[in-house]
Write an enzyme that holds these catalytic residues in place. Structure first.
Site, PDB file in Angstrom:
ATOM      1  N   ASP A  50       0.833  -1.129  -0.029  1.00  0.00           N
ATOM      2  CA  ASP A  50      -0.042  -0.047  -0.078  1.00  0.00           C
ATOM      3  C   ASP A  50       0.838   1.396  -0.232  1.00  0.00           C
ATOM      4  O   ASP A  50       0.693   2.244  -0.680  1.00  0.00           O
ATOM      5  CB  ASP A  50      -1.112   0.135   1.165  1.00  0.00           C
ATOM      6  CG  ASP A  50      -1.686   1.195   1.070  1.00  0.00           C
ATOM      7  OD1 ASP A  50      -2.542   1.465   0.723  1.00  0.00           O
ATOM      8  OD2 ASP A  50      -1.393   2.041   2.334  1.00  0.00           O
ATOM      9  N   GLU A 122      -1.555  -4.987  -4.391  1.00  0.00           N
ATOM     10  CA  GLU A 122      -0.701  -3.973  -3.275  1.00  0.00           C
ATOM     11  C   GLU A 122       0.158  -5.311  -2.782  1.00  0.00           C
ATOM     12  O   GLU A 122       1.375  -4.775  -2.583  1.00  0.00           O
ATOM     13  CB  GLU A 122      -1.854  -3.623  -2.244  1.00  0.00           C
ATOM     14  CG  GLU A 122      -2.539  -2.432  -2.752  1.00  0.00           C
ATOM     15  CD  GLU A 122      -3.302  -1.853  -1.709  1.00  0.00           C
ATOM     16  OE1 GLU A 122      -3.392  -0.686  -1.702  1.00  0.00           O
ATOM     17  OE2 GLU A 122      -3.787  -2.471  -0.723  1.00  0.00           O
TER      18      GLU A 122
END
Length: 238
Positions: A50, A122
């Protein structure tokens, strides 16, 4: 061909034998059914990825749009790193076909579910960062997302339905939309939420989705459609 090797070939990166990249493809549902067949699932890598994705995309947008202020840059980034935006990038590399999913999750269409695809993307970014370093991960991310990074769409087109609805209601009445969960069915791992959005005491739309956030977004879009149609009818009637 093993999924990690197939992914490495698609990406054109030297990570075919990387156990970290292989782990990025493991969803919790698969590990639950095969606890002895993998070192772990991909959620820790998702946490790391992320930050990798956000930094790489932020830096690229900063360079590509020198006249944009912070608010516009934030909107551009949000449109790329949102669940839907990352799922779009996942589809671009056909990531869903390589994921290790539990049997039930796969049967329910998990390989196409935006939340699963975004999380896996991610995780993959986090794995590439650990395996190759930030420069290589950034280069891959910015090349993959190049069309979105270069896009010069107006900021209004980049904002989420929830943001657009809130801006509209604050301009009109100074109020904020309220979201209420009206139903949540199914077991914890496959909840289906129904959320209603209320504006100035008036119910304007109900949305469904596998998470509260997705259901709220769908409800906001329905409310926007209703308000837009009412405005058009009022204009034509006047």
């Amino acid at each position: 061909m093993r999924p990690a090797a197939a992914l490495a070939e698609r990406l054109g990166l030297p990570v075919a034998d990387s156990p970290i990249v292989a782990q990025a493809l493991v969803h919790t549902s698969w590990l639950h059914e095969h606890p002895d067949d993998a070192a772990g699932h991909n959620e820790r890598l998702e946490f790391l990825g992320d930050s990798v994705v956000n930094l790489a995309i932020s830096e690229a947008l900063f360079a590509a749009h020198p006249n944009d202020d912070e608010g516009i840059l934030s909107a551009r980034r949000a449109s790329i790193v949102s669940t839907i935006g990352l799922a779009r990038l996942s589809h671009r590399i056909e990531l869903g076909s390589l994921l290790f999913l539990g049997e039930g999750e796969a049967q329910r269409g998990g390989r196409r579910r935006p939340s699963i695809l975004a999380s896996a993307f991610e995780a993959l970014a986090g794995a590439l960062y650990l395996e190759l370093g930030f420069d290589a991960a950034r280069a891959w991310l910015t090349q993959l997302a190049a069309p979105e990074i270069a896009m010069d769409a107006p900021v209004s087109a980049l904002k989420s339905p929830k943001s657009r609805l809130q801006e509209f209601t604050q301009r009109q009445t100074g109020s904020r939309p309220e979201y209420h969960v009206v139903d949540a069915t199914g077991p914890d791992h496959e909840k289906l939420f129904q959320v209603e959005v209320v504006v100035d005491g008036r119910p304007l739309g109900v949305g469904q989705g596998p998470s509260r956030r997705v259901a709220e977004t769908a409800a906001a879009q329905r409310a926007i459609d209703i308000l837009r149609n009412e405005a058009a009818a009022s204009g034509s009637g006047g």
